[in-house]
Design a protein around this motif. Structure first.
Motif, short mmCIF file in Angstrom:
data_model
loop_
_atom_site.label_atom_id
_atom_site.label_comp_id
_atom_site.label_asym_id
_atom_site.label_seq_id
_atom_site.Cartn_x
_atom_site.Cartn_y
_atom_site.Cartn_z
N ASP A 239 76.82 72.69 30.48
CA ASP A 239 76.96 74.09 30.15
C ASP A 239 76.82 74.71 31.01
OD1 ASP A 239 74.50 72.38 28.24
OD2 ASP A 239 73.32 72.65 29.20
N LEU A 240 77.10 75.00 32.54
CA LEU A 240 77.55 75.59 33.45
C LEU A 240 79.33 76.00 32.93
CD1 LEU A 240 76.25 75.85 36.99
CD2 LEU A 240 75.94 77.73 35.89
N ASN A 241 79.74 74.74 32.94
CA ASN A 241 81.05 75.18 32.50
C ASN A 241 81.75 75.93 31.05
OD1 ASN A 241 82.53 74.16 35.39
ND2 ASN A 241 82.02 71.94 34.42
N GLU A 242 80.98 76.02 30.66
CA GLU A 242 81.35 75.70 29.16
C GLU A 242 80.73 78.00 28.96
OE1 GLU A 242 79.01 74.66 25.63
OE2 GLU A 242 78.94 76.72 24.78
N MET A 243 79.11 78.32 30.62
CA MET A 243 79.18 79.56 30.44
C MET A 243 80.33 80.60 31.83
SD MET A 243 75.35 79.63 31.79
CE MET A 243 74.16 80.80 30.16
N LEU A 244 81.13 79.89 32.35
CA LEU A 244 82.75 79.87 32.76
C LEU A 244 83.31 80.20 32.29
CD1 LEU A 244 83.60 80.49 35.80
CD2 LEU A 244 84.50 77.46 35.50
N GLU A 245 83.84 78.97 30.93
CA GLU A 245 85.28 79.43 29.68
C GLU A 245 85.09 80.84 29.82
OE1 GLU A 245 87.73 77.02 27.47
OE2 GLU A 245 87.12 76.94 30.30
N ILE A 246 83.64 81.47 29.20
CA ILE A 246 83.69 82.52 28.55
C ILE A 246 83.27 83.88 28.94
CG2 ILE A 246 81.43 83.73 26.68
CD1 ILE A 246 80.46 80.74 26.20
N TYR A 247 82.61 83.62 30.58
CA TYR A 247 82.28 84.78 31.13
C TYR A 247 83.07 84.85 32.42
CZ TYR A 247 78.22 85.42 27.93
OH TYR A 247 77.53 84.89 26.58
N SER B 76 79.59 72.06 42.71
CA SER B 76 79.69 72.04 40.82
C SER B 76 80.96 72.53 39.98
CB SER B 76 78.93 73.65 41.05
OG SER B 76 78.86 74.93 41.33
N GLY B 77 81.69 73.71 41.93
CA GLY B 77 83.27 74.45 41.21
C GLY B 77 82.64 75.73 40.73
N VAL B 78 81.64 76.53 40.30
CA VAL B 78 80.70 77.65 40.51
C VAL B 78 80.17 78.61 41.21
CG1 VAL B 78 81.03 76.98 37.84
CG2 VAL B 78 78.81 77.07 39.24
N ALA B 79 80.42 79.59 41.15
CA ALA B 79 79.56 80.64 42.14
C ALA B 79 79.13 81.78 41.26
CB ALA B 79 80.84 81.45 43.39
N LEU B 80 78.12 82.72 41.63
CA LEU B 80 76.98 82.71 40.43
C LEU B 80 77.43 84.13 41.67
CD1 LEU B 80 74.11 80.78 39.20
CD2 LEU B 80 76.16 80.99 38.27
N ARG B 81 77.03 85.21 40.39
CA ARG B 81 76.85 86.82 41.24
C ARG B 81 74.77 87.38 40.68
NH1 ARG B 81 79.04 92.41 39.81
NH2 ARG B 81 78.08 93.63 42.05
N PHE B 82 74.82 87.88 42.06
CA PHE B 82 73.49 87.81 42.23
C PHE B 82 72.25 86.83 41.27
CE2 PHE B 82 74.91 92.86 41.78
CZ PHE B 82 75.14 92.85 43.32
N PRO B 83 72.51 85.23 41.49
CA PRO B 83 71.42 84.34 40.86
C PRO B 83 69.79 85.11 41.56
CG PRO B 83 72.17 84.03 43.11
CD PRO B 83 72.48 85.03 42.78
N ARG B 84 68.87 84.87 41.23
CA ARG B 84 67.62 85.05 41.32
C ARG B 84 67.02 83.93 40.12
NH1 ARG B 84 70.42 89.09 38.14
NH2 ARG B 84 69.09 89.71 36.44
N MET B 85 65.30 83.83 40.57
CA MET B 85 64.43 83.27 40.44
C MET B 85 63.89 84.09 38.62
SD MET B 85 63.15 81.33 42.78
CE MET B 85 62.92 81.72 43.82
N ALA B 86 63.97 83.04 37.72
CA ALA B 86 63.35 85.05 36.66
C ALA B 86 62.16 84.55 36.33
CB ALA B 86 64.62 84.72 35.29
N ARG B 87 62.32 83.17 35.93
CA ARG B 87 60.71 82.53 35.97
C ARG B 87 60.40 80.97 36.05
NH1 ARG B 87 59.52 81.86 29.27
NH2 ARG B 87 62.13 82.34 29.44
N TRP B 88 59.24 80.76 36.68
CA TRP B 88 58.92 79.12 37.03
C TRP B 88 58.69 78.85 35.60
CZ3 TRP B 88 54.94 78.56 41.17
CH2 TRP B 88 55.19 76.79 41.26
N ARG B 89 59.57 77.66 35.02
CA ARG B 89 59.70 77.56 33.62
C ARG B 89 58.85 76.19 33.64
NH1 ARG B 89 62.53 78.41 29.16
NH2 ARG B 89 61.21 77.86 28.09
N ASN C 13 68.81 72.34 32.24
CA ASN C 13 70.46 72.73 31.49
C ASN C 13 71.32 71.39 32.68
OD1 ASN C 13 69.70 75.46 30.99
ND2 ASN C 13 71.27 74.26 29.93
N SER C 14 72.83 71.67 32.17
CA SER C 14 74.07 70.39 32.50
C SER C 14 75.48 71.12 33.21
CB SER C 14 74.15 69.81 31.16
OG SER C 14 74.51 69.79 30.60
N LEU C 15 76.39 70.52 33.73
CA LEU C 15 76.97 71.08 34.42
C LEU C 15 77.69 71.86 33.38
CD1 LEU C 15 77.97 71.90 37.56
CD2 LEU C 15 79.45 69.07 36.96
#
Ligand SMILES: [Zn+2]
Ligand SMILES: [Zn+2]
Lengths: 332, 530
Positions: free
Chosen positions: B521-529, B495-508, B517-519
């Motif tokens: 969306d992830l890339n946009e987060m990468l851009e910002i954070y 995916s080109g990204v790695a997350l820090r401390f990923p965990r399941m917050a909720r079962w939707r 969400n889409s890739l």
């Protein structure tokens, strides 16, 4: 055509037009034993052992239930059918089906050791054997029942001496009553959760000898029963009902307690290794003794167990069933 | 081995610290000197040199058990522990042994000198004379990794109790390079040790999390705000010409961070600083990944020292000129700290963690949203008149962390848990949409209740598409909200990204799979954070 076939509703006998432990509603069902994943509601007619019948009636309500004694032969259409002890829980059976000389045995759940409560397992010769594999891994090897009884009684006595209530979690049908026969009533009173006491009453009525127990319902004052051990289904451990008993330790009795990881996650304070399913040596000896060449592996470590049997020269295959779901896996 | 197995069982069966400490303290009273020393060594991560490879152990165990090797290998991930798997597959022992822990350790230490055949025979004989718990422990002596719920701290406490000495002294004595085969109990535990006093840290004061906006804390002027750094909380002690670095877990980490030795050149004796150990960039802290490379390394390669130099970002002064300042108000302590840091050269390994000016809670809330850009996890709020308390206390210190980032993702692979969760599916791989494809981007294995894990386990069993060893691919159906603390570009990941401390917050369970969400969306987060 084979004597038994496998359909989306369950194991089916075309010659006799009946199913064994079906998981969808059918007109005629032969039931190995009363656990929820084997005896389901909605069948037109049921046939089970006379010993299994009272519990099934209690669980499934008004059902059309015919009974047979162990070893009694019934002709159903073109099939000769008989029930043989599986040693799993009182009344549990392996079902033998013979059609035109071809013999199948559907064993439901079983264990080899004599638990002192259920009619002991008897090997039945056959050509085709349907086996469970709940504990079908070589890491499972059960300790002696007497040794486990000693561990449980020691723990109970320690709890009693420390002024704590000993809560022992176990499956309500079979395991609970087996544990009752292992407990030493000299240590203190034995209290039971309602789900377990119902089964106790049914079994006492049918003449099974169990030690005295006290139903721990809402009116019971725990202070009146110092040094007690409480038998409860796993779901009741730590509940509001359990908390009103005050300072307590919890233990859990299941074959899964053989694994340290599961023991640490599930057991609370103590885990006791005791199962109503066959361990690895038990599964292998049972399969050998049938003399069957064709083995069908149901619930448990099916893939691994079937691969091993194949390597050892059996004609083994995995059978996809809906056995072994829900509570049983935890409390096995 | 029986007594050690008894200790192990007592510790392993309890989740209560008091019970564990009592069992250890009793053991330290009763066991032989050699057994006591080896027990301390084992529980602090030391073990005899590995005498046998795990490959051989597996082969021998399968052979003795009379099972094919693949079956052993299949059972191992289900049990989750090699030493335990071996202990369980072996047939019951035919003989009984009375030997203690150090006998077996001496036997293992002698093994490297003998031929492989003799080595094998020695291990097989041991297996054949030990009960399953003892066998498990014997195997652990070979494989290492005694994770049995005894932290260094807990053992230190038990030792302190058994010997009547205090904990920091014990902690200090157990540090460094002692050899359990050489050292005596007298030298390790009892001999006079003047360095112990000098090294003694103060207990850390810990903040509670603020769960709502800080409006109820009263006028902002009474409060000091700082960034909450994402490093390791640490204490730097300079006394009697030596320096000591302690982590919040009261672990002595002096040797891990050699660059802090230079603090002695600038900071006078009788000084104790509280702050954050961070990897420092040119002008600002680096992100946590940089520090991550340093954690767990006892010796640091030169290159890493240059890439990720560690400093103490100081925010409190606990001792000054040999005097305990903890009862003085924060504002006073801070004033001295600022003076001290003002005089430090730019390349000193100690820097002053700045305070943040703000005139209203609303303004501060605004500042907080920029925490990620500052490489911080959020804000710290400290009452200016507060003394430095001990442990976690409510009232004067608060941490006001950022909300985690979240993304809705589809579960596509499931794997059963290890060890304590071996009969549940607990480890999942999650994907986001890229057109009509699902691209895996993270794994997560915590955040659900046991009941939810049981429910998802039953579902996985019925909806398995393919099996790859212990991993199953499942029908893309369930959507989970994945919470995480940070995101980074990572060419190693599809995916080109790695997350820090990923965990399941909720079962939707309310969300259809198409609405994950889409890739992009992830890339946009990468851009910002990122
Ligand atoms: Zn059953
Ligand atoms: Zn079953």
């Amino acid at each position: 055509m084979s004597a038994l076939t496998f359909t989306p509703s369950g194991i089916y006998c075309p010659a006799g037009d009946f199913y064994i432990d079906p998981w969808r509603p059918v007109s005629r069902a032969l039931i190995t034993h009363g656990h929820a994943d084997h005896a389901r509601s909605g069948m037109g007619a049921y046939l089970a052992t006379d010993i299994a019948a009272p519990v099934m009636r209690h669980r499934l309500g008004e059902i059309a239930l015919d009974t047979a004694a162990y070893g009694e032969v019934r002709q159903i259409g073109g099939a000769r059918v008989s029930f043989h002890p599986a040693g799993h829980v009182p009344g549990s059976a392996q079902i033998r089906v013979e059609v035109a000389g071809e013999v199948w045995v559907a064993s439901g759940d079983y264990k080899i050791v004599d638990d002192g409560l259920s009619t002991p397992f008897e090997p039945v010769k056959c050509h085709h054997f349907i086996t469970e594999s709940t504990f079908g891994l070589p890491v499972f090897r059960w300790p002696d029942q007497a040794e486990v009884a000693r561990q449980i009684n020691d723990w109970w006595a320690q709890c009693a001496a420390a002024g704590k209530v000993a809560f022992l979690g176990c499956y309500a049908l079979g395991k609970a009553q087996r544990l009752l026969t292992m407990l030493d009533p000299a240590i203190g009173p034995i209290l039971t959760h309602a789900a377990i006491e119902h089964t106790n009453r049914i079994m006492r009525t049918q003449g099974i000898d169990l030690p005295e127990t006290v139903l721990a319902n809402a009116d019971l004052n725990p202070k009146d029963h110092p040094g007690a051990l409480v038998l409860a289904p796993p779901s009741a451990l730590g509940s509001a009902w359990a908390r009103k008993f005050g300072v307590q330790e919890t233990g859990f009795a299941s074959g899964w307690m053989a694994l340290r990881g599961i023991r640490r996650r599930r057991a609370g304070d103590r885990g006791f290794v005791i199962s109503d399913h066959a361990d690895w040596p038990g599964l292998l000896s049972a399969i050998s003794e049938t003399g069957a060449e064709n083995i069908y592996v149901t619930h448990g470590y099916t893939d691994i167990f079937a691969r091993y049997l194949t390597e050892q020269g059996w004609n083994a295959q995995v059978l996809k069933t809906e056995f072994g779901t829900d509570t049983e896996e935890d409390a096995a | 081995m029986k007594r050690f197995a008894g200790l192990f069982n007592a510790i392993d069966q309890s989740t209560k610290t008091t019970v564990k400490v009592a069992a250890l303290a009793e053991y330290f009273h009763e066991a032989t000197e050699q057994d006591r020393i080896w027990t301390i060594a084992i529980f602090s991560g030391r073990r005899p040199k590995r005498a046998v490879t795990t490959t051989r152990l597996r082969e021998w165990a399968a052979e003795v058990a009379g099972i094919p090797l693949w079956l052993f290998e299949d059972a191992y991930p289900i049990v989750g522990d090699l030493a335990e798997t071996i202990a369980l597959v072996l047939p019951p022992a035919e003989t009984v042994s009375d030997h203690g822990l150090s006998y077996w350790i001496d036997m293992l230490r002698a093994l490297p000198q003998v031929e492989e055949d003799a080595r094998k025979q020695a291990v097989l004989d041991a297996w054949n004379s030990l009960d399953p718990t003892q066998r498990f422990l014997f195997n652990k002596l070979i494989t290492g990794g005694f994770r049995i719920g005894v932290s260094q701290k807990l053992m230190t406490r038990a030792l302190a109790r058994a010997t009547g000495r205090d904990e920091p002294e014990m902690a200090h004595r157990l540090m460094g390079d002692w050899d359990p085969a050489q050292v005596t109990w007298q030298a390790l535990i009892e001999a006079e040790d003047p360095a112990a006093n000098a090294s003694r840290p103060y207990p850390f004061y810990l903040a509670y999390a603020l769960d709502a906006a800080p409006d109820d804390l009263g006028p902002p002027v009474a409060w000091q705000a700082e960034w909450k750094w994402d490093g390791i909380r640490g204490q730097l002690i300079v006394r009697a010409g030596e320096h000591y670095v302690w982590s919040r877990g009261e672990e002595l980490m002096t040797d891990r961070f050699p660059e802090l030795a230079r603090a002695r050149d600038f900071i006078p004796d009788g000084t104790v600083l509280d702050g954050e150990l961070l990897a420092w960039g040119d002008m600002a802290p680096q992100n946590f990944n940089a520090l991550q490379k340093r954690i767990g390394r006892k010796t640091v390669p030169r290159k890493l020292l240059q890439e990720a130099p560690v400093i103490l970002y100081a925010y409190d002064l606990l001792e000054w000129q040999g005097e305990d300042l903890r009862h003085n108000p924060l504002a006073d302590r801070r004033a001295i700290l600022e003076d001290l840091c003002m005089g430090l050269p730019p390349d000193a390994p100690v820097k002053l963690s700045p305070t943040i000016d703000f005139d209203s809670w609303v303004a501060l809330a605004d500042i907080r949203t920029a925490a990620r850009e500052a490489q911080a996890e959020g804000l710290m709020l400290k009452r200016k008149i507060s003394p430095y308390l001990t442990g976690r206390k409510k009232g004067d210190w608060w941490k006001w962390k950022l909300d985690p980032l979240t993304i809705d993702a589809v579960m596509i692979y499931a794997q059963s848990g290890h060890g304590r969760r071996a009969n549940l599916f607990t480890d999942f791989t999650f994907a986001v949409w890229n057109g009509n494809d699902l691209v895996p981007f993270t794994k997560a294995y915590s955040g659900l209740t046991d009941a939810e894990f049981r429910q998802i386990t039953a579902w996985v069993k019925k909806n398995t598409l393919e099996r790859f060893g212990p991993v199953r691919s499942v029908t893309p159906h369930h959507v989970f909200e994945i919470a995480f603390e940070g995101i980074q570009a990572s060419p190693r990941h599809k995916s080109g990204v790695a997350l820090r401390f990923p965990r399941m917050a909720r079962w939707r369970q309310d969300k259809p799979v198409q609405e994950a969400n889409s890739l992009a969306d992830l890339n946009e987060m990468l851009e910002i954070y990122g």
